[in-house]
Design a protein around this motif. Structure first.
Motif, PDB file in Angstrom:
ATOM      1  N   UNK A   1      65.443  -5.154  37.180  1.00 60.46           N
ATOM      2  CA  UNK A   1      64.504  -5.852  37.147  1.00 60.46           C
ATOM      3  C   UNK A   1      65.145  -7.402  37.281  1.00 60.46           C
ATOM      4  N   UNK A   2      65.986  -7.675  36.534  1.00 56.89           N
ATOM      5  CA  UNK A   2      66.810  -8.909  36.646  1.00 56.89           C
ATOM      6  C   UNK A   2      66.892  -9.275  38.116  1.00 56.89           C
ATOM      7  N   UNK A   3      67.849  -8.391  38.791  1.00 55.74           N
ATOM      8  CA  UNK A   3      68.383  -8.559  40.096  1.00 55.74           C
ATOM      9  C   UNK A   3      67.150  -8.483  41.157  1.00 55.74           C
ATOM     10  N   UNK A   4      66.115  -7.680  40.797  1.00 59.99           N
ATOM     11  CA  UNK A   4      65.069  -8.100  41.708  1.00 59.99           C
ATOM     12  C   UNK A   4      64.162  -9.463  41.581  1.00 59.99           C
ATOM     13  N   UNK A   5      63.945  -9.967  40.421  1.00 59.03           N
ATOM     14  CA  UNK A   5      63.386 -11.169  40.068  1.00 59.03           C
ATOM     15  C   UNK A   5      64.111 -12.261  41.027  1.00 59.03           C
ATOM     16  N   UNK A   6      65.350 -12.263  40.903  1.00 54.78           N
ATOM     17  CA  UNK A   6      66.330 -13.383  41.646  1.00 54.78           C
ATOM     18  C   UNK A   6      65.974 -13.292  43.061  1.00 54.78           C
ATOM     19  N   UNK A   7      65.972 -11.909  43.481  1.00 55.78           N
ATOM     20  CA  UNK A   7      65.779 -11.534  45.200  1.00 55.78           C
ATOM     21  C   UNK A   7      64.517 -12.354  45.720  1.00 55.78           C
ATOM     22  N   UNK A   8      63.652 -12.183  44.568  1.00 57.93           N
ATOM     23  CA  UNK A   8      62.039 -12.585  45.110  1.00 57.93           C
ATOM     24  C   UNK A   8      61.803 -14.150  44.735  1.00 57.93           C
ATOM     25  N   UNK A   9      63.064 -14.829  44.488  1.00 55.38           N
ATOM     26  CA  UNK A   9      62.845 -16.309  44.099  1.00 55.38           C
ATOM     27  C   UNK A   9      62.441 -16.689  42.745  1.00 55.38           C
ATOM     28  N   UNK A  10      62.441 -15.694  41.684  1.00 54.15           N
ATOM     29  CA  UNK A  10      61.882 -16.195  40.408  1.00 54.15           C
ATOM     30  C   UNK A  10      62.876 -16.168  39.336  1.00 54.15           C
ATOM     31  N   UNK A  11      64.022 -16.914  39.549  1.00 51.06           N
ATOM     32  CA  UNK A  11      65.308 -16.947  38.978  1.00 51.06           C
ATOM     33  C   UNK A  11      65.205 -17.529  37.536  1.00 51.06           C
ATOM     34  N   UNK A  12      64.115 -18.314  37.340  1.00 49.48           N
ATOM     35  CA  UNK A  12      63.854 -18.950  35.915  1.00 49.48           C
ATOM     36  C   UNK A  12      63.417 -17.815  35.133  1.00 49.48           C
ATOM     37  N   UNK A  13      62.349 -16.935  35.581  1.00 48.53           N
ATOM     38  CA  UNK A  13      61.829 -15.879  34.978  1.00 48.53           C
ATOM     39  C   UNK A  13      62.745 -14.574  34.632  1.00 48.53           C
ATOM     40  N   UNK A  14      63.759 -14.598  35.602  1.00 53.30           N
ATOM     41  CA  UNK A  14      64.771 -13.398  35.456  1.00 53.30           C
ATOM     42  C   UNK A  14      65.855 -13.978  34.322  1.00 53.30           C
ATOM     43  N   UNK A  15      65.938 -15.165  33.960  1.00 51.82           N
ATOM     44  CA  UNK A  15      66.750 -15.647  32.921  1.00 51.82           C
ATOM     45  C   UNK A  15      66.063 -15.282  31.593  1.00 51.82           C
ATOM     46  N   UNK A  16      64.638 -15.340  31.650  1.00 52.32           N
ATOM     47  CA  UNK A  16      63.924 -14.885  30.423  1.00 52.32           C
ATOM     48  C   UNK A  16      64.221 -13.589  30.108  1.00 52.32           C
ATOM     49  N   UNK A  17      63.983 -12.673  31.153  1.00 50.47           N
ATOM     50  CA  UNK A  17      64.338 -11.272  31.103  1.00 50.47           C
ATOM     51  C   UNK A  17      65.498 -11.063  30.531  1.00 50.47           C
ATOM     52  N   UNK A  18      66.654 -11.714  31.146  1.00 52.03           N
ATOM     53  CA  UNK A  18      68.060 -11.500  30.563  1.00 52.03           C
ATOM     54  C   UNK A  18      68.143 -11.800  29.062  1.00 52.03           C
ATOM     55  N   UNK A  19      67.468 -12.830  28.817  1.00 52.21           N
ATOM     56  CA  UNK A  19      67.728 -13.216  27.350  1.00 52.21           C
ATOM     57  C   UNK A  19      67.059 -12.013  26.494  1.00 52.21           C
ATOM     58  N   UNK A  20      65.962 -11.720  27.133  1.00 49.47           N
ATOM     59  CA  UNK A  20      65.224 -10.537  26.294  1.00 49.47           C
ATOM     60  C   UNK A  20      65.965  -9.312  26.321  1.00 49.47           C
ATOM     61  N   UNK A  21      66.579  -8.784  27.380  1.00 54.90           N
ATOM     62  CA  UNK A  21      67.320  -7.607  27.232  1.00 54.90           C
ATOM     63  C   UNK A  21      68.593  -7.712  26.522  1.00 54.90           C
ATOM     64  N   UNK A  22      69.090  -8.906  26.324  1.00 60.13           N
ATOM     65  CA  UNK A  22      70.150  -8.935  25.380  1.00 60.13           C
ATOM     66  C   UNK A  22      70.023  -8.849  23.904  1.00 60.13           C
ATOM     67  N   UNK A  23      68.720  -9.289  23.557  1.00 59.31           N
ATOM     68  CA  UNK A  23      68.086  -8.889  22.224  1.00 59.31           C
ATOM     69  C   UNK A  23      67.901  -7.403  22.199  1.00 59.31           C
ATOM     70  N   UNK A  24      67.320  -7.088  23.009  1.00 57.67           N
ATOM     71  CA  UNK A  24      66.970  -5.691  22.920  1.00 57.67           C
ATOM     72  C   UNK A  24      68.223  -4.528  22.757  1.00 57.67           C
ATOM     73  N   UNK A  25      69.161  -4.928  23.586  1.00 60.43           N
ATOM     74  CA  UNK A  25      70.262  -3.965  23.482  1.00 60.43           C
ATOM     75  C   UNK A  25      71.617  -4.602  22.987  1.00 60.43           C
TER      76      UNK A  25
END
Length: 403
Positions: free
Chosen positions: A358-382
């Protein structure tokens, strides 16, 4: 201790079943018909009282007397029939059936079970598994006893081509391309021993330059030729392949299969679990893993494990339609798929590999800011799973979100 617990449980269940039957036999329990008869007689007296008070008319009282009288006669008849059969008739039959079931259960266990078998502590089970592992037959022994494969019908023109290929390889035994082609076609024909021999010659020819894929293929052909058993020789080739490329998925699948064949589900489960989480869903090893992973998790001592759901993807029609789309329409379709993946992960959770995708796909479609939010959430989850964090960090690094 086991027998004491079984005897106590059997006695408790038997007493619970027999207690009401014995009370009925002793006459302590009142028949249902006697209770009904008492109720109906009370109803008749109530009708007379209502008539005396003028609550109901004489015609209604007569109708009620007739209706209740029929019920009284029916209850009286049932009571007489029960008395004729005796107070404990049905109870004795039920007790007899219960005794017969108990005797039959004991006889079945003594005949089909293993009452004299000793306990198997975990240490002893591991020792037995190790003995099975050490006692495996060699490759030659396994191939000699492997069931014969039914030969598939071969068209004459294809048979002629295979014959020419064999002659060509015999003339040029050091031709790697010819050996690889021969191994492939012998495998297609079901000649696993011949395919294994050709692949072995190719690996010997490569020497230290043999790739992990070539080594894994040789190991897999050895397993097929041995009737599905991973022999010590096949394990040696497999270990060499995984030493060359520890991430090779087919090699890791065979490694998990090796542990299963030697009664070590605790070692097989983490290997197959990681393969299932990594995907892709259309990989040939995913279907057998998905079919066995729940039982394997239970045997490995992780009964609460829930396998990841198959990742949704475009079907054949969607892929065909995508060929005719404009770049903008294709981008919208990809964005919709990414949105669906994000929604599923938010609602149901998922594996680290799915979050990384999901993180990689968000960057590919031009949503890097949202990908950073997902990356932060994933770090909390795992946060409590170092391996998962490493997978996520690699994806974030490739996407330019982390260093």
């Amino acid at each position: 201790m086991f027998w004491i617990i079984c005897a106590a449980l059997t006695a408790a269940v038997g007493l619970a079943i027999m207690a009401p039957l014995l009370r009925a036999r002793d006459g302590a329990a009142e028949p249902a018909a006697a209770f009904d008869l008492r109720v109906y007689r009370d109803q008749l007296r109530e009708v007379e009282r209502d008539l005396d008070r003028g609550v109901i008319a004489a015609e209604d009282a007569e109708r009620l007397r007739t209706e209740i009288g029929r019920k009284v006669l029916d209850a009286d008849r049932r009571l007489a029939q029960g008395a004729a059969r005796g107070p404990g008739g049905r109870g004795l039959v039920a007790l007899g059936v219960l005794a017969a079931l108990f005797v039959a259960g004991v006889a079945l266990y003594l005949g089909e079970g293993q009452p004299g078998r000793a306990d198997l502590p975990i240490a002893q089970r591991i020792a037995m598994a190790e003995q099975v592992y050490q006692d495996r037959p060699s490759q030659a022994e396994a191939e000699a006893t492997a069931p014969a494969r039914e030969a598939a019908p071969v068209p004459d023109d294809f048979a002629a081509l295979i014959a020419q290929l064999r002659e060509a390889v015999a003339r040029s035994p050091d031709d790697p391309q010819g050996l690889a082609l021969l191994a492939t076609n012998e495998m297609r024909l079901g000649n696993m021993a011949a395919a294994r021999e050709a692949q072995q010659r190719l690996v010997d020819l490569r020497g230290d330059r043999a790739s992990a894929a070539e080594l894994v293929r040789l190991s897999a052909l050895m397993v097929e030729a041995a009737g599905g058993l991973i022999t010590p020789e096949a394990e040696t080739v497999l270990a060499r392949a995984l030493q060359t490329d520890p991430t090779n998925p087919q090699g890791r699948y065979l490694l998990g299969l090796l542990q299963l064949q030697n009664d070590r589900p605790d070692r097989a489960f983490p290997v197959w679990r990681r393969l299932l989480e990594e995907g892709p869903e259309d990989a040939p090893w995913i279907a057998p893993i998905r079919a066995a992973i729940s039982d394997l998790a239970w045997l490995a001592g992780q009964p609460d494990y829930v396998p990841p759901a198959p990742l949704p993807g475009p079907d054949a029609d969607a892929l065909a339609d995508a060929q005719d789309m404009t770049p903008e329409e294709r981008q919208q379709m990809i964005a919709g798929m990414v949105s669906g993946l994000e929604s599923r992960l938010a609602q149901q959770g998922g594996s680290p590999e799915e979050w990384a995708r999901l993180i990689a796909s968000l960057v590919v479609i031009g949503r890097a800011d949202h990908a950073r939010m997902i990356w932060a959430e994933a770090q909390t989850r795992f946060a409590a799973q170092p391996d998962a964090l490493d997978t996520l960090r690699q994806a974030a690094t490739k996407a330019g979100l982390a260093e």
